[in-house]
Structure formats: structure tokens, C-alpha cells
Design a protein around this motif. Structure first.
Motif, PDB file in Angstrom:
ATOM      1  N   LYS A  65       0.840  -1.200   0.000  1.00 40.51           N
ATOM      2  CA  LYS A  65       0.000   0.000   0.000  1.00 40.51           C
ATOM      3  C   LYS A  65       0.869   1.241   0.000  1.00 40.51           C
ATOM      4  O   LYS A  65       2.073   1.180   0.257  1.00 40.51           O
ATOM      5  CB  LYS A  65      -0.940   0.015   1.212  1.00 40.51           C
ATOM      6  CG  LYS A  65      -0.247   0.059   2.565  1.00 40.51           C
ATOM      7  CD  LYS A  65      -1.274  -0.094   3.692  1.00 40.51           C
ATOM      8  CE  LYS A  65      -0.694  -0.424   5.033  1.00 40.51           C
ATOM      9  NZ  LYS A  65      -0.243   0.671   5.860  1.00 40.51           N
ATOM     10  N   ASN A  66       0.219   2.365  -0.305  1.00 40.58           N
ATOM     11  CA  ASN A  66       0.863   3.668  -0.199  1.00 40.58           C
ATOM     12  C   ASN A  66      -0.182   4.640   0.297  1.00 40.58           C
ATOM     13  O   ASN A  66      -1.304   4.633  -0.217  1.00 40.58           O
ATOM     14  CB  ASN A  66       1.402   4.130  -1.566  1.00 40.58           C
ATOM     15  CG  ASN A  66       1.800   5.602  -1.555  1.00 40.58           C
ATOM     16  OD1 ASN A  66       0.931   6.464  -1.517  1.00 40.58           O
ATOM     17  ND2 ASN A  66       3.073   5.892  -1.585  1.00 40.58           N
ATOM     18  N   PRO A  67       0.094   5.508   1.278  1.00 39.00           N
ATOM     19  CA  PRO A  67       1.384   5.617   1.967  1.00 39.00           C
ATOM     20  C   PRO A  67       1.606   4.481   2.972  1.00 39.00           C
ATOM     21  O   PRO A  67       0.758   3.642   3.136  1.00 39.00           O
ATOM     22  CB  PRO A  67       1.276   6.965   2.682  1.00 39.00           C
ATOM     23  CG  PRO A  67      -0.181   7.182   2.888  1.00 39.00           C
ATOM     24  CD  PRO A  67      -0.870   6.525   1.727  1.00 39.00           C
ATOM     25  N   HIS A  68       2.750   4.530   3.622  1.00 35.66           N
ATOM     26  CA  HIS A  68       3.181   3.544   4.608  1.00 35.66           C
ATOM     27  C   HIS A  68       3.270   2.131   4.024  1.00 35.66           C
ATOM     28  O   HIS A  68       2.603   1.210   4.519  1.00 35.66           O
ATOM     29  CB  HIS A  68       2.248   3.549   5.827  1.00 35.66           C
ATOM     30  CG  HIS A  68       2.188   4.870   6.547  1.00 35.66           C
ATOM     31  ND1 HIS A  68       1.655   5.018   7.780  1.00 35.66           N
ATOM     32  CD2 HIS A  68       2.603   6.101   6.199  1.00 35.66           C
ATOM     33  CE1 HIS A  68       1.722   6.293   8.158  1.00 35.66           C
ATOM     34  NE2 HIS A  68       2.302   6.963   7.200  1.00 35.66           N
TER      35      HIS A  68
END
Lengths: 313, 454
Positions: free
Chosen positions: B116-119
């Protein structure tokens, strides 16, 4: 009010066919677990609101990851959310105003939409030393929250920090950070996650626009449509768990075969969220698909409760 | 990491910085036909034409006419420091919206290998977990998105940057600092720092000819003016983070006034970020960066001194986005070559030592990032990091030396002190991330005005 026909013409002018739009509405209603008979109604809500619902979005102790996650939204795109669906009166990351003009805008918006705006909060609130460990423009988060939140029609906590305190509240928590509901003594809708999937926020907002009320919530304030089941119960690797086929080391043959991540610390059995079905970034992937164990980021105090990560509980 | 640079620099330019230069309200007065002609002339954007700009303008007009201006309320529209003609404002506003959509797509690159994005979540000590994503379909997906993003950078972002900059050339003499520190990024072999694509180095007093290798042992953090217990400047291995146990008072005159520490290299404040990396690469005669810099200087008809400025900082961000983005396809093809040769290793098992010390030096989109750790009894005994915004926004030190942002604001002309748009331009050009450097006061909030008022 714009007629439906004019609306579709306007959409087409922007390169969105009527078919695309209905597809998007179906996607949203399906994601939210509503029956397909709601589809025309979703379309009506987005077609021509007489007044876009005002939103005041506050940032407290956080990293802005939840805003970043939200601007990755593709159904609808973030420009549509901002220009055509919602009226985001205050949001520090995206607003053009700065300094005194920004502060003024917050006051103006609260006065203008008293009792009518949705307050979205990202970030936890510092409480120790009168809230001194978190300030904006010389005012503490605590003061701002007390000024704004009592005038809101409802409060949505976007992310685990505002929902439960999360990382700012992790031990030793020098600022005395807490979640918004706990500090204010109110019930909030908690879109948990670090960060939460933008779909979970958008779907909840649509529920509000569509039905005029907030969705059913679990005992932690999380919308049941998104947080009603554990990761484990929805996990495509579940069969490997039942067959006792586990990954014991990253990069191993078992990892390459997509075995269950329970023994490298997966918190899927304790964690309620829709990651396996909604996935992130337009359905591109989610942590377990990328071979990473769930760290339980939508559960309260996950940072303290679930560490050390990567070890079986 | 390359995808992070492509993504962040686009978002910074269009969504966190552009409205300091672009007056959206003025776009309503633009002639769509003339805008289309302007866009054809300066840009290679895939969208354009009179109808396109008419539609964008209509969309903005409907929005403004609704009376609900949302995030565009109460800004500095109509300020005398806005110099673009309405047509350029409309073109930039259209691309602001296109960039919003493009960045959502670009973020998918992270999600492919990071979940995933973010993180993104696939990074673990010892390697990455995404062994199952090393498949042709995933790699192809990544390659096509990086290409689409790079097309945007070369055909839209850079032409917009040059078009906007041509109206603000005076900003080539405003907002500069003196010293620059880059840890560097993108190792291309096991030889580090030698193989870093964006090289490591330090430049003092704007002396490009005197660029030197940077050494982490020369870093110290001073807490004289921060809200921390008093103590000497310390190297991060010995660093302490002991916040004052009280409601800290804002005393900018001679007391403490921030949650930032003041990082120093050989006792000197240093700017970090795209401008620093580009200067270090330029000073070392980097084969890709130097020609792009020379070309930008020639196009804008300014000399290399103009790099030490707000304009230089904003231009450098675009320059490195071009270079790094172009390099990315090669890095992906290296991965493909490894897979072809049967090398699918993604992880190196490790044993936690009983005790030890370690340092990690990187350059992330916002600038130089260092992590220092001490381990005792297999546990972290001390962990300190010095992040880009701490370098840039850190306060004065025991010797009264100002941090880079403070230094950069001296001499900024301000047409209307109640509406210090010019101050925002310079502060935003550093891409500040206050959340990364502990909360002080939001950069979009009062602090900007207070800095100006000093």
C-alpha cells in the motif's frame, strides 16, 4: 438545481461517460454493502447537491499519512471530492490560505456552518501540561478541539491517532496524547487504520450524504460495513492456516508459495478491517499480498499491544 | 525509493507550492483559446485545446459561483506579487488538477511491491517480503506506471516549471543559504558511498569547487534554543531527547522557541534537500545532472549563482525528478536481469547482536536523513534520527548561528506584511514536514508570519 441530463452532459464534458459514473456508484454501494437499489440514489447525491456539505478538517498530532491516503482516492478522484462533492472549508494541507488568514477561515467556517458541518479530525490531542505539547498558531490542539467540535453535526476521526491515540499515545507518551472521543467525552465515527484506506473514509461520507445519517458502528465506533470482520476471516491465505502451512522466514520457499504469515507475527486474527477485500491504491495490493504480516493498525493501542512485530503472539 | 521521488516532487510542485506562484482566481479571466495557444507553445501535455481549457475554466467558474470556495477561501488572490498572466494561471490550474490524478496513479508503484501507499509495509530488517511480486506482470505494471509518470515530468512538470520561473526570475536572487549537506542515495553497487547515483558530499560557503565527502562523525545536535533540558551539543550516538516537563513558552528573542533541535555539521547549519543534492552532483560534474542544470540555466538566461535561491531550490526539485526518473527504468531492468539469471533473493537472515552500534544514511525526497542506533542486551538502548526538516527548520544554536530557513528569509521583500506571500514562497520551497521534526506549529499557519516579523 441542475437537471440529471445537464449533469451527465457536464460529466461527459469532463470525459466521464454516464456508464463510468454508474460504475463508480455501483462500486461505492457494493463496497459499503448497500443493495443495488441504492445506486440511483448515490448518483442523485453526487449529481447536484444544492449546497455541498461543509467539512472542517482538523490536523492534530499526526504524520498527515491519512490525508495522503485520502488524496490517493480514485473513485471519486480527490479533485471531484474537493470541487464537486464536499465543501472542504478548512484543511491545512490542501488549503491555499496561510497564517492569520487560515486561522480566520477556521473561525468563519465554524460561525457560518454552526451545527451543520462535519468535523473530520486527523491526529491525537495532547492533554498533559494543559495540552502544551501540541499547538497551532499558539493555540493548543485541546483549545481548538473544544472551540470547534461542539459546533459540529458529527465527528469523523480519520485514522487511528484521532480514533484511539495511536502512535502519539504510545508509551511513554510524554505529551499525554489521547483520541478525540476520549478527550471530548463524545462518540465519534472512527475510520481506524494507520493510515486507513481512503475507501473507508469516502464510503462513510457517502453513507452520510445518501441516508442522511452515519453508518452502523461497532463498539469501538468503527463502521461495521468496513470493520465488521477480521482480516483472518477474509484472508485469501486462510486455507494455508487451516492446513498448518506457515512461513517461518521471509524470503523462504514457503514465503514464495504464499503460505500463512501467522508465525512471522501476523495480527490478522485480532484485527478488524476490510483490507483483503477492498485492497489499497485502486485494488493494487495489501500488506499480506506483499508478503508482510498484518501489524493490526486498525486496533486500539496496536503499537504497544502488538509489538514486537514479526513474532508470533 | 525512485518512485517516491517521482511522486513527492510532483505533489510538492503542484499541490504544496504552485499556489504561491499561481493565482487560480485570475484563471477565470483567461481566454481559453489563447491558453490553448500558450500551452501548445510551451508544453507537451497530452491534454489541451480550446475546448479542454474552456471546460476546466467552466469547472472552476461553477465552483466559484457556488459561493463555497472550500480550500481556496481567504487566500492571497489578487496579491501584487502574483505575476502570471491569466492564461498561464489557467494552464497551471488545469495541470494542478491533472497532477492530482496522476499522483494517485504514481502511488500504485509503491503498492505493487509494498502492499500500500502511503506507509508501505514490505520493508523488514534483512530485506523485503514481496518475493511473490517479482513476477513479469507486476514488473510490467510498475514499468508502465513509472513511464507514464516520467512522461508527465518531462512533458508537463518541467515545461510548467520553466514557464512559471520565467515570470519570477527575480527569485533567483532571493531565499538562498550558505552550506549544503547530502548523504546521497541510490547505491548502484555494494560500494557505498562511491556508487551512489545522487552523490554524498558537503559544500560550505557556496564554494562548489570545494565540495568534500561528508562524514557522519562530524554531526552534532544543539538544544540551546529548543524546548529540551539543557546540555552540550551531542553526536546522535550520544544524543538525548528530554523534552521540558512544562508548558513551554515561546521566547524567540533570547530563549527557547521550538521543538526542533539544531543539527550542525562541523558546527555549521546546512541546507538539505533537492537543491543540495543537485549542487553536490553539479559540483562533481555528474554526467546526467550537469547537462540538465546547464540547460535550465540557459533557458532561463541566468548564471549558476541563481541556484542559491528560492527559484534554484524549486528548479532543483524538477531537475532531479527528471534524472532519477530516467534512471529508474534501468534499475528495474537490472531486477529483470537478476530474475533471468535465477537470482530471486529478497532477504538475508540475521541474528540480533547482544550489543552494537549502527548508522543508516539516506537521502529522501525532502533531504538528508540519518538514523543512529545503539543496541544492548539485544534491545535498542538509544535511537536518534536527524530528519530533513530538522536540518532545514532547526533554530539558532549556542553560537547564535541561524538555521537554513531563518537565514534564507533575511532580506525577503514583502509587499504587504499582513499578506506575506513572499515568505510562503521561500518556506514552502524547502518542502517542510513539521510532522517529521516533531510538531512545532504548522508551516501553513501563524509561524510563517512570526518568522517574518522577527
Amino acid at each position: 438545481m441542475e437537471t440529471e441530463k445537464a449533469f451527465y452532459e457536464r460529466l461527459e464534458g469532463k470525459g466521464v461517460s454516464r456508464r463510468d459514473f454508474m460504475k463508480f456508484c455501483t462500486f461505492l454501494t457494493a463496497t459499503m454493502g448497500l443493495s443495488s437499489s441504492f445506486v440511483p440514489k448515490v448518483a442523485e447525491v453526487f449529481a447536484a447537491p444544492a449546497q455541498r456539505p461543509p467539512v472542517i478538517y482538523l490536523h492534530f498530532g499526526e504524520c498527515t499519512g491519512c490525508t495522503e491516503a485520502l488524496i490517493r482516492s480514485m473513485y471519486p478522484w480527490i479533485d471531484e471530492l474537493v470541487l464537486e462533492i464536499l465543501d472542504i472549508e478548512y484543511h491545512e494541507t490542501i488549503m491555499a490560505a496561510a497564517g492569520q488568514q487560515a486561522e480566520e477561515q477556521l473561525q468563519n467556517a465554524v460561525n457560518k456552518y454552526k451545527g451543520k458541518f462535519i468535523c473530520v479530525v486527523e491526529g491525537a490531542i495532547a492533554t498533559k501540561f494543559d495540552g502544551a505539547y501540541g499547538k497551532i498558531g499558539g493555540r493548543t490542539f485541546l483549545e481548538i478541539a473544544k472551540d470547534v467540535i461542539p459546533h459540529a453535526a458529527g465527528v469523523i476521526c480519520n485514522g487511528s491517532c484521532s480514533s484511539f491515540g495511536n502512535i502519539p499515545a504510545a508509551k511513554p507518551n510524554p505529551g499525554g496524547y489521547k483520541g478525540v472521543g476520549e478527550v471530548m467525552g463524545i462518540k465519534t465515527v472512527n475510520i481506524a487504520g494507520c493510515p486507513p484506506n481512503g475507501i473507508n473514509f469516502v464510503g462513510t461520507v457517502v453513507n452520510y450524504l445518501l441516508l442522511g445519517k452515519l453508518p452502523a458502528l461497532d463498539n469501538l465506533g468503527r463502521p461495521v460495513w468496513a470493520y465488521g470482520k477480521t482480516i483472518h476471516d477474509q484472508c485469501p491465505r486462510r486455507a494455508h492456516f487451516e492446513n498448518e502451512e506457515f512461513v517461518e522466514q521471509f524470503g523462504s520457499e514457503e514465503a514464495a508459495m504464499g503460505y500463512c504469515l501467522y508465525k512471522v507475527g501476523c495480527r490478522g486474527p485480532e484485527t478488524y478491517n476490510n483490507c483483503p477485500v477492498a485492497k489499497f491504491n485502486d485494488g493494487t495490493s495489501w500488506p499480506i499480498e506483499a508478503g508482510a504480516p498484518c501489524i493490526g493498525c486498525s486496533e486500539p493501542a496496536f503499537w504497544d499491544k502488538f509489538t514486537p512485530f514479526y513474532e508470533e503472539l | 525509493m525512485g518512485a517516491q521521488f517521482q511522486h513527492d516532487h510532483i505533489v510538492h510542485f503542484y499541490h504544496l507550492h504552485a499556489l504561491d506562484w499561481v493565482d487560480v482566481v485570475s484563471a477565470l479571466a483567461a481566454d481559453p483559446k489563447k491558453t490553448a495557444a500558450l500551452a501548445d507553445n510551451v508544453s507537451n501535455a497530452p491534454w489541451g485545446g480550446t475546448v479542454y481549457f474552456k471546460n476546466v475554466q467552466q469547472r472552476l467558474k461553477t465552483f466559484v459561483d457556488s459561493g463555497q470556495l472550500g480550500p481556496f477561501s481567504n487566500a492571497y488572490w489578487g496579491h501584487s506579487a502574483y505575476k502570471l498572466p491569466p492564461e498561464a494561471n489557467l494552464m497551471a490550474a488545469a495541470h494542478y488538477i491533472e497532477a492530482l490524478r496522476l499522483q494517485a496513479k504514481a502511488a500504485r508503484m509503491h503498492a505493487i511491491f509494498g502492499g500500500k501507499n502511503p506507509h508501505p509495509q514490505s520493508l523488514v530488517v534483512g530485506g523485503v517480503t514481496c518475493v511473490r511480486d517479482l513476477r513479469p506482470d507486476r514488473i510490467a505494471e510498475f514499468l508502465y506506471i513509472t513511464k507514464e509518470t516520467q512522461d508527465f515530468i518531462t512533458n508537463v512538470y518541467i515545461p510548467d516549471l520553466l514557464a512559471v520561473a520565467s515570470f519570477y526570475k527575480d527569485w533567483g536572487a532571493i531565499g538562498g543559504t550558505s552550506n549544503f549537506l547530502a548523504w546521497g542515495e541510490f547505491p548502484e553497487s555494494d560500494q557505498e558511498p562511491e556508487s551512489l547515483y545522487m552523490p554524498r558530499g558537503v559544500i560550505m560557503k557556496r564554494n562548489l569547487g570545494g565540495v568534500k565527502m561528508a562524514d557522519q562523525a562530524r554531526v552534532a545536535e544543539d538544544v540551546t534554543r529548543g524546548w529540551y533540558e539543557k546540555g552540550p551539543a551531542r553526536h546522535p550516538y550520544e544524543g538525548e531527547t528530554k523534552p521540558l516537563q512544562e508548558n513551554p513558552k515561546y521566547r524567540p528573542g533570547d530563549g527557547q522557541y521550538t521543538w526542533f533541535k539544531a543539527p550542525r555539521y562541523d558546527g555549521e547549519p546546512c541546507e538539505v534537500g533537492p537543491l543540495t543534492r543537485v549542487l553536490v552532483a553539479y559540483a562533481r560534474g555528474h554526467k546526467d545532472i550537469k547537462p540538465i542544470v546547464d540547460n535550465v540555466l540557459k533557458t532561463l538566461d541566468v548564471d549558476a549563482n541563481a541556484l542559491f535561491s528560492t527559484l534554484g531550490r524549486t528548479a532543483a526539485r524538477g531537475i532531479e525528478a527528471v534524472a532519477i526518473g530516467q534512471r529508474m527504468q534501468g534499475w528495474v531492468m537490472e531486477l529483470v536481469a537478476n530474475l533471468k539469471a535465477g537470482d530471486t533473493q529478497t532477504y538475508e537472515p540475521y541474528e540480533m547482536p547482544n550489543s552494537g552500534m549502527g548508522v543508516g544514511l539516506n537521502d529522501v525526497p525532502r533531504g538528508s536523513l540519518g538514523h543512529w542506533v545503539q543496541i544492548e542486551d539485544k534491545k535498542i538502548k538509544n535511537y536518534q534520527y536527524v530528519v530533513p526538516s530538522t536540518w532545514n527548520l532547526g533554530p539558532r544554536d549556542a553560537n547564535g548561528k541561524m538555521g537554513p530557513v531563518e537565514e534564507s528569509l533575511i532580506g525577503t521583500p514583502v509587499a504587504d506584511p499582513k499578506k506575506p506571500l513572499e515568505v510562503l514562497r521561500t518556506v514552502h520551497s524547502f518542502d517542510p514536514c513539521i510532522a517529521c521534526g516533531v510538531h512545532v506549529i504548522d508551516p501553513d499557519s501563524n509561524e510563517v508570519y512570526k518568522i517574518k516579523a522577527l
